[in-house]
Enzyme design. Structure first.
Site, PDB file in Angstrom:
ATOM      1  N   TYR A   1      31.350  43.078  37.706  1.00 18.43           N
ATOM      2  CA  TYR A   1      31.359  41.958  38.654  1.00 18.43           C
ATOM      3  C   TYR A   1      30.106  41.100  38.519  1.00 18.43           C
ATOM      4  CZ  TYR A   1      35.389  43.115  41.640  1.00 18.43           C
ATOM      5  OH  TYR A   1      36.643  43.320  42.150  1.00 18.43           O
TER       6      TYR A   1
ATOM      7  N   ASP B   1      42.554  55.835  34.239  1.00 21.10           N
ATOM      8  CA  ASP B   1      44.015  55.717  34.099  1.00 21.10           C
ATOM      9  C   ASP B   1      44.699  56.938  34.710  1.00 21.10           C
ATOM     10  OD1 ASP B   1      42.833  57.203  32.060  1.00 21.10           O
ATOM     11  OD2 ASP B   1      44.183  56.495  30.480  1.00 21.10           O
TER      12      ASP B   1
ATOM     13  N   ASP C   1      42.861  49.547  46.467  1.00 21.23           N
ATOM     14  CA  ASP C   1      44.129  48.915  46.871  1.00 21.23           C
ATOM     15  C   ASP C   1      45.281  49.907  46.699  1.00 21.23           C
ATOM     16  OD1 ASP C   1      42.871  46.427  47.320  1.00 21.23           O
ATOM     17  OD2 ASP C   1      44.582  45.336  46.488  1.00 21.23           O
TER      18      ASP C   1
HETATM   19  C1  IPM Z   1      37.785  43.569  47.744  1.00 18.38           C
HETATM   20  C2  IPM Z   1      38.271  42.218  47.268  1.00 18.38           C
HETATM   21  C3  IPM Z   1      37.108  41.464  46.651  1.00 18.38           C
HETATM   22  C4  IPM Z   1      36.609  42.262  45.463  1.00 18.38           C
HETATM   23  C5  IPM Z   1      37.422  39.998  46.235  1.00 18.38           C
HETATM   24  C6  IPM Z   1      37.964  39.198  47.394  1.00 18.38           C
HETATM   25  C7  IPM Z   1      36.222  39.328  45.627  1.00 18.38           C
HETATM   26  O1  IPM Z   1      39.337  42.373  46.390  1.00 18.38           O
HETATM   27  O2  IPM Z   1      36.886  43.599  48.596  1.00 18.38           O
HETATM   28  O3  IPM Z   1      38.293  44.578  47.272  1.00 18.38           O
HETATM   29  O4  IPM Z   1      37.133  42.114  44.349  1.00 18.38           O
HETATM   30  O5  IPM Z   1      35.689  43.059  45.654  1.00 18.38           O
HETATM   31 MG    MG Z   2      40.022  44.354  46.223  1.00 15.48          MG
END
Ligand code: IPM
Ligand code: MG
Length: 357
Positions: free
Chosen positions: A142, A224, A252
């Protein structure tokens, strides 16, 4: 009376609606538990771009740093997708995480019994899941340099750099070890060490820390395989430690075990200073302004703020109990709706939560 300064960042999309709900609940619970919350609302993300031209105005970052805790709803809107990267909402959030040095992101995933049938996975697979994703938040691909786009030899190239220093790994690993020690004592570090040098360094540093935590059993898993194991047998996990990008993806995925990403809170912490508390979900532009959003991840993030950021654990318990009660009574937002339940909009759900407090 104890007083805590809280910066509220409603942000974009469904952010303002769920912030209204969380604020009301925080006002009620603080009154009941004998402390005062002083709120200050600041712009971030797309709404800040509209107001000031910047996704993270300097006054927002300064207010956050000077606060006791920050509660953020969500940022992002497709309206800004074509802007240069430094002018996009996401850049504001990344700037806030970096500016407050919030390197540790904690995302607890716990199955709520009332929602077990809302998950797309079978009851037998998810019953009893209780895990914590510990995601490194201010490093990795990132933020790594060099990055960018260039044109060469008649072609284009885009590139980012996945990089971790030993000390960056150590400080997030320590957070995960400490949490594992307080939980069931099992730490699984997720990497891609079969391919990536940065992951081999990660793995070596985690191994080097293990002898200092005799009560914690350490394992390693390739990312993975971890993605597969999370849906195959999520109960095997206690604490999952991973880097920024893998943690983004796996959290997620882990959120969906609970039936909806609208249920998952998170805490982002540094070594000292205020923490940032935010739902894992995004700004859901498709349902923004329609009073359809699920405010519960935001309310549970407010509970995490009370417990971790403000040390008001009785009030945190009360908020969490209110969420459980409302779900047990059969109230649902659209994302969780099931046969025999009562569907509510965002504000009506807020009212039920207030009654349940
Ligand atoms: C999260 C989100 C963020 C990330 C985005 C909105 C930049 O997906 O907090 O997981 O990628 O960290
Ligand atoms: Mg996210």
């Amino acid at each position: 009376m104890a007083q805590h300064r809280v910066v509220l960042l409603p942000g974009d999309g469904i952010g303002p609606e769920i912030t209204t709900v969380a604020r009301r609940l925080l006002e009620a619970v603080s009154e009941r538990h004998g402390f005062e919350l002083v709120f200050e609302e600041k712009p971030i993300g797309g709404s800040a771009i509209d107001a000031t031209g910047e996704p993270l105005p300097a006054s927002t970052l300064a207010a956050c740093k000077a606060s006791d805790s920050v509660l953020l709803a969500a940022i992002g809107s497709p309206r800004f997708d074509s802007l240069p990267r430094e002018k996009r909402p996401e850049t504001g959030l990344l700037g806030l995480r970096a500016g407050m040095d919030l390197f540790a992101n904690l995302r607890p995933v716990k199955i709520v019994p009332a929602l077990i049938d809302a998950s797309s996975l079978k009851r037998e697979v998810i019953e009893g899941v209780d895990l914590m994703v510990v995601r490194e938040l201010t490093g990795g691909i990132y933020f790594g340099q060099p990055k960018g786009r260039l044109e060469a030899d008649g072609d284009e190239r885009g590139f980012n750099t996945m990089t971790y220093s030993g000390s960056e790994v150590d400080r997030i690993a320590k957070v995960a070890f400490d949490i594992a020690r307080e939980r069931r004592g099992r730490l699984c570090s997720v990497d891609k060490a079969n391919v990536l040098d940065v992951s081999q360094l990660w793995r070596d540093r985690v191994d080097a820390m293990a002898p200092g935590y005799s009560g914690v059993e350490v394992s390693h898993m390739y990312v993975d395989n971890a993605a597969m194991q999370l849906v195959r047998d999520p109960r095997q996990f206690d604490v999952l430690l991973t880097g920024n990008l893998f943690g983004d993806i796996l959290s997620d995925e882990a959120a969906m075990l609970t039936g909806s990403i609208g249920m998952l809170p998170s805490a982002s912490l540094g070594s000292d200073g205020p923490g940032l508390f935010e739902p894992v979900h995004g700004s859901a532009p498709d349902i923004a302004g329609q009073d359809k959003a699920n405010p519960m991840a935001m309310v549970l993030s407010a509970a995490m703020m009370l417990r971790i950021g403000l040390k008001q654990s009785a009030a945190a318990d009360a908020l969490e109990a209110a969420v459980d009660r409302v779900l047990a009574a059969g109230f649902r937002t659209g994302d969780l709706m099931a046969e025999g339940c009562t569907q509510l909009g965002c504000q009506a759900m807020g009212q039920e939560l207030l009654k349940a407090l």
